[in-house]
Design a protein around this motif. Structure first.
Motif, PDB file in Angstrom:
ATOM      1  N   GLU A 176       1.058  -1.428  -0.383  1.00  0.00           N
ATOM      2  CA  GLU A 176       0.210   0.034   0.044  1.00  0.00           C
ATOM      3  C   GLU A 176       0.972   0.693  -0.085  1.00  0.00           C
ATOM      4  O   GLU A 176       0.461   1.940  -0.691  1.00  0.00           O
ATOM      5  N   ILE A 177       1.795   1.577   1.028  1.00  0.00           N
ATOM      6  CA  ILE A 177       2.273   2.795   0.512  1.00  0.00           C
ATOM      7  C   ILE A 177       4.092   1.909  -0.233  1.00  0.00           C
ATOM      8  O   ILE A 177       5.113   3.346  -0.228  1.00  0.00           O
ATOM      9  N   LYS A 178       3.973   1.063  -0.944  1.00  0.00           N
ATOM     10  CA  LYS A 178       4.965   0.717  -1.634  1.00  0.00           C
ATOM     11  C   LYS A 178       6.331   1.019  -1.303  1.00  0.00           C
ATOM     12  O   LYS A 178       6.911   1.762  -2.396  1.00  0.00           O
ATOM     13  N   LYS A 179       6.855   0.814  -0.822  1.00  0.00           N
ATOM     14  CA  LYS A 179       8.110   0.519  -0.488  1.00  0.00           C
ATOM     15  C   LYS A 179       8.270  -0.919   0.520  1.00  0.00           C
ATOM     16  O   LYS A 179       7.561  -1.170   1.056  1.00  0.00           O
ATOM     17  N   SER A 180       9.973  -1.355  -0.243  1.00  0.00           N
ATOM     18  CA  SER A 180      10.396  -2.502  -0.174  1.00  0.00           C
ATOM     19  C   SER A 180      10.755  -2.897   1.107  1.00  0.00           C
ATOM     20  O   SER A 180      10.977  -4.086   2.098  1.00  0.00           O
ATOM     21  N   TYR A 181      11.138  -2.038   2.121  1.00  0.00           N
ATOM     22  CA  TYR A 181      11.925  -1.721   2.837  1.00  0.00           C
ATOM     23  C   TYR A 181      10.883  -2.539   4.241  1.00  0.00           C
ATOM     24  O   TYR A 181      11.854  -3.368   5.278  1.00  0.00           O
ATOM     25  N   ILE A 182       9.458  -2.311   4.045  1.00  0.00           N
ATOM     26  CA  ILE A 182       8.116  -2.964   5.125  1.00  0.00           C
ATOM     27  C   ILE A 182       8.439  -4.182   5.074  1.00  0.00           C
ATOM     28  O   ILE A 182       8.864  -4.860   6.068  1.00  0.00           O
ATOM     29  N   VAL A 183       8.920  -4.793   4.042  1.00  0.00           N
ATOM     30  CA  VAL A 183       8.534  -6.419   3.892  1.00  0.00           C
ATOM     31  C   VAL A 183       9.822  -6.502   3.887  1.00  0.00           C
ATOM     32  O   VAL A 183      10.224  -8.263   4.492  1.00  0.00           O
ATOM     33  N   PHE A 224      11.023 -18.026   2.367  1.00  0.00           N
ATOM     34  CA  PHE A 224      10.090 -17.939   0.859  1.00  0.00           C
ATOM     35  C   PHE A 224       9.338 -17.047   0.922  1.00  0.00           C
ATOM     36  O   PHE A 224       9.295 -16.777  -0.101  1.00  0.00           O
ATOM     37  N   ILE A 225       8.300 -17.182   1.663  1.00  0.00           N
ATOM     38  CA  ILE A 225       7.464 -16.549   1.273  1.00  0.00           C
ATOM     39  C   ILE A 225       7.571 -14.654   1.254  1.00  0.00           C
ATOM     40  O   ILE A 225       6.735 -14.543   0.401  1.00  0.00           O
ATOM     41  N   THR A 226       8.216 -14.180   2.419  1.00  0.00           N
ATOM     42  CA  THR A 226       8.675 -13.068   2.677  1.00  0.00           C
ATOM     43  C   THR A 226       9.426 -12.421   1.331  1.00  0.00           C
ATOM     44  O   THR A 226       9.127 -11.359   0.893  1.00  0.00           O
ATOM     45  N   ILE A 239      12.021  -6.054   6.265  1.00  0.00           N
ATOM     46  CA  ILE A 239      11.486  -6.299   8.214  1.00  0.00           C
ATOM     47  C   ILE A 239      11.970  -7.609   8.757  1.00  0.00           C
ATOM     48  O   ILE A 239      12.748  -8.317   9.371  1.00  0.00           O
ATOM     49  N   PRO A 240      10.109  -8.341   8.258  1.00  0.00           N
ATOM     50  CA  PRO A 240       9.843  -9.648   8.568  1.00  0.00           C
ATOM     51  C   PRO A 240      11.462 -10.667   7.609  1.00  0.00           C
ATOM     52  O   PRO A 240      11.571 -12.029   8.549  1.00  0.00           O
ATOM     53  N   LEU A 241      11.649 -10.305   6.621  1.00  0.00           N
ATOM     54  CA  LEU A 241      12.531 -11.209   6.186  1.00  0.00           C
ATOM     55  C   LEU A 241      13.727 -11.153   6.976  1.00  0.00           C
ATOM     56  O   LEU A 241      14.008 -12.234   7.447  1.00  0.00           O
ATOM     57  N   ALA A 242      13.953 -10.394   7.361  1.00  0.00           N
ATOM     58  CA  ALA A 242      15.609 -10.306   7.933  1.00  0.00           C
ATOM     59  C   ALA A 242      15.455 -10.855   9.940  1.00  0.00           C
ATOM     60  O   ALA A 242      16.211 -11.209  10.139  1.00  0.00           O
ATOM     61  N   VAL A 243      14.256 -10.898   9.969  1.00  0.00           N
ATOM     62  CA  VAL A 243      13.589 -11.342  11.570  1.00  0.00           C
ATOM     63  C   VAL A 243      13.553 -12.909  11.774  1.00  0.00           C
ATOM     64  O   VAL A 243      14.131 -13.671  11.806  1.00  0.00           O
ATOM     65  N   PHE A 244      12.931 -13.457  10.177  1.00  0.00           N
ATOM     66  CA  PHE A 244      13.101 -14.709   9.919  1.00  0.00           C
ATOM     67  C   PHE A 244      14.704 -15.345   9.441  1.00  0.00           C
ATOM     68  O   PHE A 244      14.603 -16.195  10.124  1.00  0.00           O
ATOM     69  N   ILE A 288       9.365 -13.507  -1.505  1.00  0.00           N
ATOM     70  CA  ILE A 288       8.337 -13.839  -3.320  1.00  0.00           C
ATOM     71  C   ILE A 288       8.069 -12.460  -3.190  1.00  0.00           C
ATOM     72  O   ILE A 288       7.564 -11.168  -3.831  1.00  0.00           O
ATOM     73  N   GLY A 289       7.476 -11.721  -1.379  1.00  0.00           N
ATOM     74  CA  GLY A 289       7.106 -11.099  -0.975  1.00  0.00           C
ATOM     75  C   GLY A 289       7.453  -9.263  -1.759  1.00  0.00           C
ATOM     76  O   GLY A 289       7.098  -8.384  -2.066  1.00  0.00           O
ATOM     77  N   TYR A 290       8.983  -9.966  -1.230  1.00  0.00           N
ATOM     78  CA  TYR A 290       9.546  -7.936  -1.148  1.00  0.00           C
ATOM     79  C   TYR A 290      10.003  -8.124  -2.503  1.00  0.00           C
ATOM     80  O   TYR A 290      10.135  -7.170  -3.068  1.00  0.00           O
ATOM     81  N   LEU A 291       9.719  -9.449  -3.274  1.00  0.00           N
ATOM     82  CA  LEU A 291      10.675  -9.507  -4.864  1.00  0.00           C
ATOM     83  C   LEU A 291       9.321  -8.409  -5.592  1.00  0.00           C
ATOM     84  O   LEU A 291       9.613  -7.222  -6.292  1.00  0.00           O
ATOM     85  N   TRP A 292       7.937  -8.141  -5.361  1.00  0.00           N
ATOM     86  CA  TRP A 292       6.548  -8.295  -5.390  1.00  0.00           C
ATOM     87  C   TRP A 292       6.737  -6.814  -5.486  1.00  0.00           C
ATOM     88  O   TRP A 292       6.252  -5.726  -5.713  1.00  0.00           O
ATOM     89  N   VAL A 293       7.099  -6.295  -3.654  1.00  0.00           N
ATOM     90  CA  VAL A 293       6.641  -4.729  -3.344  1.00  0.00           C
ATOM     91  C   VAL A 293       8.024  -4.493  -3.609  1.00  0.00           C
ATOM     92  O   VAL A 293       7.809  -2.924  -4.407  1.00  0.00           O
ATOM     93  N   ASP A 294       9.436  -4.260  -4.505  1.00  0.00           N
ATOM     94  CA  ASP A 294      10.066  -3.909  -4.818  1.00  0.00           C
ATOM     95  C   ASP A 294       9.913  -3.675  -6.337  1.00  0.00           C
ATOM     96  O   ASP A 294      10.017  -2.520  -6.873  1.00  0.00           O
ATOM     97  N   ALA A 295       9.044  -4.524  -6.764  1.00  0.00           N
ATOM     98  CA  ALA A 295       8.879  -3.947  -8.647  1.00  0.00           C
ATOM     99  C   ALA A 295       6.927  -3.166  -8.245  1.00  0.00           C
ATOM    100  O   ALA A 295       8.072  -2.645  -9.085  1.00  0.00           O
ATOM    101  N   ILE A 296       6.978  -2.579  -7.675  1.00  0.00           N
ATOM    102  CA  ILE A 296       5.649  -2.141  -7.056  1.00  0.00           C
ATOM    103  C   ILE A 296       6.229  -0.895  -6.777  1.00  0.00           C
ATOM    104  O   ILE A 296       6.071  -0.191  -7.831  1.00  0.00           O
ATOM    105  N   GLN A 297       7.462  -0.710  -6.262  1.00  0.00           N
ATOM    106  CA  GLN A 297       8.199   0.863  -5.623  1.00  0.00           C
ATOM    107  C   GLN A 297       8.483   1.452  -7.535  1.00  0.00           C
ATOM    108  O   GLN A 297       9.289   2.363  -7.515  1.00  0.00           O
TER     109      GLN A 297
END
Length: 109
Positions: free
Chosen positions: A27-34, A76-78, A36-41, A80-89
């Motif tokens: 929604e805010i079109k920022k990949s760094y938000i996604v 894996f989920i995050t 965060i959970p990738l780094a946590v995992f 793929i989500g990071y790549l998706w949001v990065d493309a949107i950004q």
């Protein structure tokens, strides 16, 4: 100390937080938000791996092994989500993405 993420309530809360952060990043079109959970995992994976190497009990080894498997699923989920949001950004900022990693995936969906 073991961070047991295999309990159903904990697993549900982690899944909900991950999905909410994915949608927030979209929604805010920022990949760094996604990121965060990738780094946590990734940190959880390291912690669980250290626990697996230092544990002697077979019951705890089984639980930690399941935790490691879940860590890989969430990574894996995050990712793929990071790549998706990065493309949107990249589209939003009119930047050329270095690699359109998900074009092959989204073109078939």
């Amino acid at each position: 100390m073991i961070l047991n993420i295999t309990q159903p309530l904990v697993l549900l809360l982690i899944l909900a937080a991950t999905v909410l952060l994915l949608f927030l990043g979209k929604e805010i079109k920022k990949s760094y938000i996604v990121a965060i959970p990738l780094a946590v995992f990734l940190v959880l994976l390291v912690i669980h791996t250290v626990n697996l190497m230092t544990t002697q009990s077979s019951d705890i080894v089984y639980i930690v092994s399941k935790c490691i498997a879940l860590d890989f699923v969430f990574i894996f989920i995050t990712f793929i989500g990071y790549l998706w949001v990065d493309a949107i950004q990249a589209k939003e900022e009119k930047k050329r993405s270095i690699d359109n990693s998900l074009d092959w995936f989204w073109s078939k969906v």
